[in-house]
Design a protein around this motif. Structure first.
Motif, PDB file in Angstrom:
ATOM      1  N   GLN A  90      35.159  47.265  44.870  1.00  0.00           N
ATOM      2  CA  GLN A  90      34.251  45.845  44.193  1.00  0.00           C
ATOM      3  C   GLN A  90      35.347  45.517  43.060  1.00  0.00           C
ATOM      4  O   GLN A  90      35.372  46.369  42.018  1.00  0.00           O
ATOM      5  N   PHE A  91      34.606  44.136  42.166  1.00  0.00           N
ATOM      6  CA  PHE A  91      35.851  44.073  40.604  1.00  0.00           C
ATOM      7  C   PHE A  91      34.466  43.476  40.620  1.00  0.00           C
ATOM      8  O   PHE A  91      33.044  42.397  40.688  1.00  0.00           O
ATOM      9  N   LYS A  92      34.011  43.247  39.352  1.00  0.00           N
ATOM     10  CA  LYS A  92      32.992  42.723  38.383  1.00  0.00           C
ATOM     11  C   LYS A  92      33.270  42.259  37.017  1.00  0.00           C
ATOM     12  O   LYS A  92      35.006  42.887  36.238  1.00  0.00           O
ATOM     13  N   VAL A  93      33.014  41.322  36.739  1.00  0.00           N
ATOM     14  CA  VAL A  93      33.186  40.859  35.426  1.00  0.00           C
ATOM     15  C   VAL A  93      32.611  40.113  34.392  1.00  0.00           C
ATOM     16  O   VAL A  93      31.229  39.174  35.543  1.00  0.00           O
ATOM     17  N   ASP A 145      36.328  46.935  36.413  1.00  0.00           N
ATOM     18  CA  ASP A 145      35.428  45.557  35.825  1.00  0.00           C
ATOM     19  C   ASP A 145      36.906  45.132  35.106  1.00  0.00           C
ATOM     20  O   ASP A 145      37.631  46.029  34.514  1.00  0.00           O
ATOM     21  N   LEU A 146      36.868  43.884  35.163  1.00  0.00           N
ATOM     22  CA  LEU A 146      38.087  42.535  35.669  1.00  0.00           C
ATOM     23  C   LEU A 146      37.978  41.740  33.141  1.00  0.00           C
ATOM     24  O   LEU A 146      39.153  41.349  32.997  1.00  0.00           O
ATOM     25  N   GLY A 147      36.890  42.595  33.055  1.00  0.00           N
ATOM     26  CA  GLY A 147      36.766  42.255  31.372  1.00  0.00           C
ATOM     27  C   GLY A 147      37.797  43.323  30.662  1.00  0.00           C
ATOM     28  O   GLY A 147      38.259  42.334  29.258  1.00  0.00           O
ATOM     29  N   SER A 148      38.489  44.212  30.948  1.00  0.00           N
ATOM     30  CA  SER A 148      39.354  44.712  30.409  1.00  0.00           C
ATOM     31  C   SER A 148      40.673  45.248  30.865  1.00  0.00           C
ATOM     32  O   SER A 148      40.550  45.143  31.692  1.00  0.00           O
TER      33      SER A 148
END
Length: 262
Positions: A250-253, A99-102
């Motif tokens: 993969q990355f998620k945001v 998760d790119l959100g953190s």
């Protein structure tokens, strides 16, 4: 047979597959996708294994071809399967995600999701700061360059290149980087509070070295992330270049919609 009592036979070639009811409360293709997804995630279908044909699935589920294709389309859009023209449908290699959100170290994030991870230090050098490092974090002169090969479940997943101020980089280099994230070393050993990161993401062709390290074809697409780490006070501290296998990670945001301006 009534749809609310419809049963399927064990899916062909799926070890441990079981009979499961298809009911009226959800579209048939969605229920079939759920059943096949469960078989994939539980390991009844292995990565790169060929899935049953459309005709076999039609017979197993007693549904039309269009329903089977809708179910397979759902799984393909999720990245669980892929199709090879003239050969059939196959199970994709599972993709881990972060998760790119953190702002979190790779090892910490992966271990929290149950993955095994470790790193191999390829090199630690004192070098003159490359132009791109000077431009991104205003760090000139001699710096520490750290190159690591990251592993996920014992398979190579990324090549990470980091540049740090020499005083901090030398302390980081003495840490157990095979099992610890640089973030952890910075915060716990160097007492540096991290704040935020700026990222740029693109796709680049694999170099000869990356091909050998990551076990990919030469010029295969690599997920490239350029990341600048800032302290809690907003000062740029570390410049990173991360090269990930595009077929295995993969990355998620999560992105919130901003209210429209009046």
């Amino acid at each position: 047979m009534s749809t609310n009592m419809r049963l399927i036979e064990p899916v062909p070639h799926a070890t441990g597959a079981s009979r499961a009811p298809l009911k009226d409360h959800a579209p048939l293709y969605s229920q079939i996708a759920d059943i096949l997804r469960t078989h994939i995630l539980q390991g009844a279908y292995q990565p790169n294994q060929q899935m049953p044909s459309e005709s076999e699935l039609m017979g197993a589920f007693d549904v039309s071809r269009i329903t089977v294709r809708q179910a397979l389309g759902n799984l393909q859009s999720e990245g669980l399967i892929f199709r090879v023209h003239g050969k059939g449908t196959f199970v994709s290699r599972p993709r881990a995600f972060q998760d790119l959100g953190s702002l979190q170290g790779f090892g910490t994030a992966m271990r929290e999701m149950g993955y095994e991870t470790h790193s191999k230090v390829l090199s630690v050098r004192t070098v003159t700061a490359p132009t791109r490092v000077v431009e991104r974090i205003a760090l000139s002169g001699r710096v520490t360059e750290l190159r690591r090969l990251r592993f996920l479940n014992r398979a190579p997943i990324s090549v990470d290149v980091s540049y740090l101020p020499l005083s901090i980089g030398q302390r980081v280099a003495r840490a157990d980087l095979a099992n610890r994230d640089v973030f952890s070393v910075l915060e716990n050993d160097c007492q540096v509070a991290l704040g935020h990161a700026d990222l740029r993401i693109s796709s680049v062709p694999a170099t000869a070295e990356q091909r050998d390290l990551l076990s990919v074809d030469l010029h295969a697409p690599i997920l490239f992330i350029e990341r600048v780490i800032h302290t809690s006070e907003g000062a740029p501290l570390e410049y990173e270049e991360l090269y990930y296998r595009g077929d295995a990670f993969q990355f998620k945001v999560r992105v919130e919609r901003q209210a429209a301006m009046p």
